[in-house]
Every structure is written in C-alpha cells, then in structure tokens.
Design an enzyme around this catalytic site. Sequence first.
Site, PDB file in Angstrom:
ATOM      1  N   LYS A 184       0.793  -1.157  -0.016  1.00  0.00           N
ATOM      2  CA  LYS A 184       0.059  -0.021   0.049  1.00  0.00           C
ATOM      3  C   LYS A 184       0.775   1.188  -0.137  1.00  0.00           C
ATOM      4  CE  LYS A 184      -4.316  -1.463   1.548  1.00  0.00           C
ATOM      5  NZ  LYS A 184      -5.489  -1.610   2.438  1.00  0.00           N
TER       6      LYS A 184
ATOM      7  N   LYS B  93      -4.030 -11.031  -6.533  1.00  0.00           N
ATOM      8  CA  LYS B  93      -5.243 -11.053  -5.747  1.00  0.00           C
ATOM      9  C   LYS B  93      -6.257 -10.462  -6.304  1.00  0.00           C
ATOM     10  CE  LYS B  93      -5.911  -8.504  -2.191  1.00  0.00           C
ATOM     11  NZ  LYS B  93      -5.951  -7.888  -0.661  1.00  0.00           N
TER      12      LYS B  93
ATOM     13  N   LYS C 282     -10.285  -4.449  -5.368  1.00  0.00           N
ATOM     14  CA  LYS C 282     -11.174  -3.479  -5.860  1.00  0.00           C
ATOM     15  C   LYS C 282     -10.313  -2.470  -6.380  1.00  0.00           C
ATOM     16  CE  LYS C 282     -11.433  -3.505  -1.028  1.00  0.00           C
ATOM     17  NZ  LYS C 282     -11.865  -4.311  -0.044  1.00  0.00           N
TER      18      LYS C 282
HETATM   19  P1  TYM Z   1     -10.501  -6.112   3.810  1.00  0.00           P
HETATM   20  O1  TYM Z   1     -11.736  -5.169   4.016  1.00  0.00           O
HETATM   21  O2  TYM Z   1      -9.548  -5.675   2.667  1.00  0.00           O
HETATM   22  O3  TYM Z   1     -11.193  -7.479   3.181  1.00  0.00           O
HETATM   23  C1  TYM Z   1     -12.211  -8.001   3.846  1.00  0.00           C
HETATM   24  C2  TYM Z   1     -12.207  -9.592   3.896  1.00  0.00           C
HETATM   25  O4  TYM Z   1     -12.086  -9.946   2.792  1.00  0.00           O
HETATM   26  C3  TYM Z   1     -10.816 -11.037   2.576  1.00  0.00           C
HETATM   27  N1  TYM Z   1     -10.579 -10.797   1.249  1.00  0.00           N
HETATM   28  C4  TYM Z   1     -10.534 -11.692   0.236  1.00  0.00           C
HETATM   29  N2  TYM Z   1     -10.670 -13.118   0.318  1.00  0.00           N
HETATM   30  C5  TYM Z   1     -10.269 -13.962  -0.506  1.00  0.00           C
HETATM   31  N3  TYM Z   1      -9.846 -13.432  -1.948  1.00  0.00           N
HETATM   32  C6  TYM Z   1      -9.606 -12.084  -2.050  1.00  0.00           C
HETATM   33  N4  TYM Z   1      -9.288 -11.735  -3.221  1.00  0.00           N
HETATM   34  C7  TYM Z   1      -9.906 -11.185  -0.951  1.00  0.00           C
HETATM   35  N5  TYM Z   1      -9.927 -10.019  -0.812  1.00  0.00           N
HETATM   36  C8  TYM Z   1     -10.272  -9.559   0.415  1.00  0.00           C
HETATM   37  C9  TYM Z   1      -9.992 -10.398   3.455  1.00  0.00           C
HETATM   38  O5  TYM Z   1      -8.890 -11.463   3.703  1.00  0.00           O
HETATM   39  C10 TYM Z   1     -10.743 -10.010   4.451  1.00  0.00           C
HETATM   40  O6  TYM Z   1     -10.927 -11.176   5.393  1.00  0.00           O
HETATM   41  N6  TYM Z   1      -8.081  -5.274   7.815  1.00  0.00           N
HETATM   42  C11 TYM Z   1      -8.962  -6.000   7.189  1.00  0.00           C
HETATM   43  C12 TYM Z   1     -10.246  -5.650   7.858  1.00  0.00           C
HETATM   44  C13 TYM Z   1     -10.343  -5.529   9.300  1.00  0.00           C
HETATM   45  C14 TYM Z   1     -10.320  -6.941  10.227  1.00  0.00           C
HETATM   46  C15 TYM Z   1     -10.490  -6.587  11.622  1.00  0.00           C
HETATM   47  C16 TYM Z   1     -10.590  -8.419   9.844  1.00  0.00           C
HETATM   48  C17 TYM Z   1     -10.217  -4.852  10.212  1.00  0.00           C
HETATM   49  N7  TYM Z   1     -10.440  -5.411  11.651  1.00  0.00           N
HETATM   50  C18 TYM Z   1     -10.392  -7.468  12.588  1.00  0.00           C
HETATM   51  C19 TYM Z   1     -10.710  -9.156  10.626  1.00  0.00           C
HETATM   52  C20 TYM Z   1     -10.504  -9.153  12.070  1.00  0.00           C
HETATM   53  C21 TYM Z   1      -9.114  -5.790   5.771  1.00  0.00           C
HETATM   54  O7  TYM Z   1      -8.864  -4.240   5.349  1.00  0.00           O
HETATM   55  O8  TYM Z   1      -9.602  -6.412   5.167  1.00  0.00           O
END
Ligand code: TYM
Length: 337
Positions: free
Chosen positions: A120, A202, A205
């Site tokens: 990032k 991966k 978005k």
């Molecule tokens: P975020 O918002 O980027 O993504 C949310 C969830 O979606 C999963 N994910 C995917 N899984 C499979 N294939 C993909 N291409 C893919 N893209 C995203 C992510 O692994 C995630 O589970 N930091 C986290 C949000 C967060 C969080 C937390 C998660 C904040 N606090 C506490 C768990 C526990 C994040 O940015 O995910």
Amino acid sequence: MNNNTVTEKKKRIFSAIQPSGTITLGNYIGALQNWVKLQDDHECIYAVADLHAITVRQDPKAFRQNILNAYALFLACGVDTEKSIFFIQSHVHTHAELAWILNCYTQFGELSRMTQFKDKSAKHADNVNAGLFTYPSLMAADILLYQADLVPIGADQKQHLELTRNIAERFNGIYGNTFRVPEGYIPQVGARVMSLQDPKKKMSKSDENVNAWVGITDSPETIMKKFKRAVTDSEARVCVGEGKDGINNLIGIMSAVTGKTNDEITAEFEGKGYGDFKTKVGEAVVEKLRPIRESFEKYVADKAYLEEQYRKGAEIAEKISIRTLDKAKKKIGYLPR
Ligand code: TYM
C-alpha cells in the site's frame, strides 16, 4: 435437562471488512460467506471497519454513503442481527483507545515487515501516513477487545492475524492473562480469489482494470461480461493444474459458490471448451449474488431500520469491549477514574 449433558460454551468470533466503495466477490467468498455460516453455532461479532478506511483519503460524502452501503450489504449477505452483534467500528470508542495502547506493545520492525504495508505504501507513495503503518495494531485491538477465539478472514489477512497473536502473547507475558489468543478461520476453498485479468494477483477493488474484479452488487450483465473476458490458458482443458492460474481460479470460484468439488467440476466440463465453462461460472455467480443484490436494495432504502440496527450493535459491542479495555488498563497501572 439431562444432567449428563455437557453444554459447551459457544466459541466467540470476530471479523470486520472495510467499507470501500465496492465489496468484491473475493470479500464474499474469502470472508462474508463464512461470517454467515458461523452464526448458528458461534457467538459472532462483526463490524464495518471504517476507522481502517481512512488510511487512504476518503471523500466525506461518498465515505458516509459507503459505510451505510456496507452495513446494508452485509445484512443482505445474511448477517443476522438477531443472532450476531453487528456494528460500525467508529461508533465504539474502545477500538481506537486499545489500538493506542497496543501500539506501545508492537515493534517498529514487526510493522515494517507487513506485506500489505509495503504494497500500500508503494501504491500511495504520496500519502504514507502513520495510520497506514500502525493499522495492524488497530486490527489487533478489534479482535482482542472481544476475546475472540476465531477470526474468519481470507489468506491476505493471515500475516496481520499472526501479528495480533504475537501482540496478545507479549502483553499476556508481561501482565498475566489478559487477552485470548485468537486463531484464524480461513476457508479451504476461496481463501484467495484471484484477479480475472491477471490471475497471479489477488482480486482487489483497487485494481485499475475494472474487468479484474466482480462487485457483489454488479449487474448480471456486468458479471457475465467480466467472466467471459477472464484470462485462461491455451490448453483448453477444465482441470486444476500448474501454470493454469486462470482456470484454477475459475474452478475455485465455481466450487465456492456451488459447493461442488474440483473433481465434480472437472467431470462436468470434460470435453467442453473454456468459453462454455466461463459462461457457466458467470451464471453460477450471478445466481448466487442475485438475491443479495435484491435484498441490498431493500435494506439500503430503509435508513431508519439500518440506524436502529447499528445503534443496537454498537451499544452491545461497547459493553463487551469496555470490560477488556478496563482490564488491560488496570494491568498496565492506569488509575481508574
Ligand atoms: P478487507 O476489507 O481488505 O477485506 C475483507 C475480507 O475479505 C478478504 N478478502 C479476500 N478473500 C479472498 N480473496 C480475495 N481476493 C480477497 N480480498 C479480500 C480479506 O482477507 C478479509 O477477510 N484489515 C481488514 C479488515 C479488518 C479486520 C479486523 C478483519 C479490520 N479489523 C479484524 C478481521 C478482524 C481488511 O482490510 O480487510
């Protein structure tokens, strides 16, 4: 009740997703689908991670709408506020407060090793802010505040969860047992949904190529178009294999949305071309997402209902999380008010 019955305490789940403008099929398969499945047998706590979202610049008006849309969309996906606690992260002050505390128990070196930070900061070179760097301690706070046993996430969040465990163990090592050390809950199929245009990357978005990802609320026409354009290989055989990243990804998506195994999918498409296969994967995704999209339209139009639900969620989340925060502060030596 039979006296011999041992009633096991339900395991506690915590997870969150950022409210970026588009929630993708990757988010759905990697995380949301499991959030919904886990609700019956676990005590689930879910959040819209809007504090995390300001590590990149947000337009205030669009941001407010995206937070509301994300809340409505997760309800449409099946997050059930009768079974689970579901709130908006910025409504519960304990998250930011514990995050500060945990920052002081997290090493610069540990944060520097986070691959998501490296990616990032390369991508947003003009805004490498301190929040982007310390973001994993906020995520650790989210999880540890609720004494979660399990954290349903996709593979890309595994490193952050490992760090959460290290922070919890470090704190517990200094002050005695304070935080439960959580385990990740990563799906067997679909933990890493890949880009439809470059299946070595991966699905995200933030990809500039809109054909690389599918949004949960994309129209059926858009979804079909994106799958028809998906990159494959020149072998023309629907089966999992080395060097077949595009097809492996499409088989993974098909399996995750239909519940069919790789072998069943391979057998079904024996002798058929990629064009046929891509159409069928697109159709399966359209059918899976159709009811979600329709239900999203209803939820998002009902602001009063959404408000009632996220208020209720925040009140309960605050009560639970304050207990952990107070415990941690007491252990450190803070004077109670
Ligand atoms: P975020 O918002 O980027 O993504 C949310 C969830 O979606 C999963 N994910 C995917 N899984 C499979 N294939 C993909 N291409 C893919 N893209 C995203 C992510 O692994 C995630 O589970 N930091 C986290 C949000 C967060 C969080 C937390 C998660 C904040 N606090 C506490 C768990 C526990 C994040 O940015 O995910």
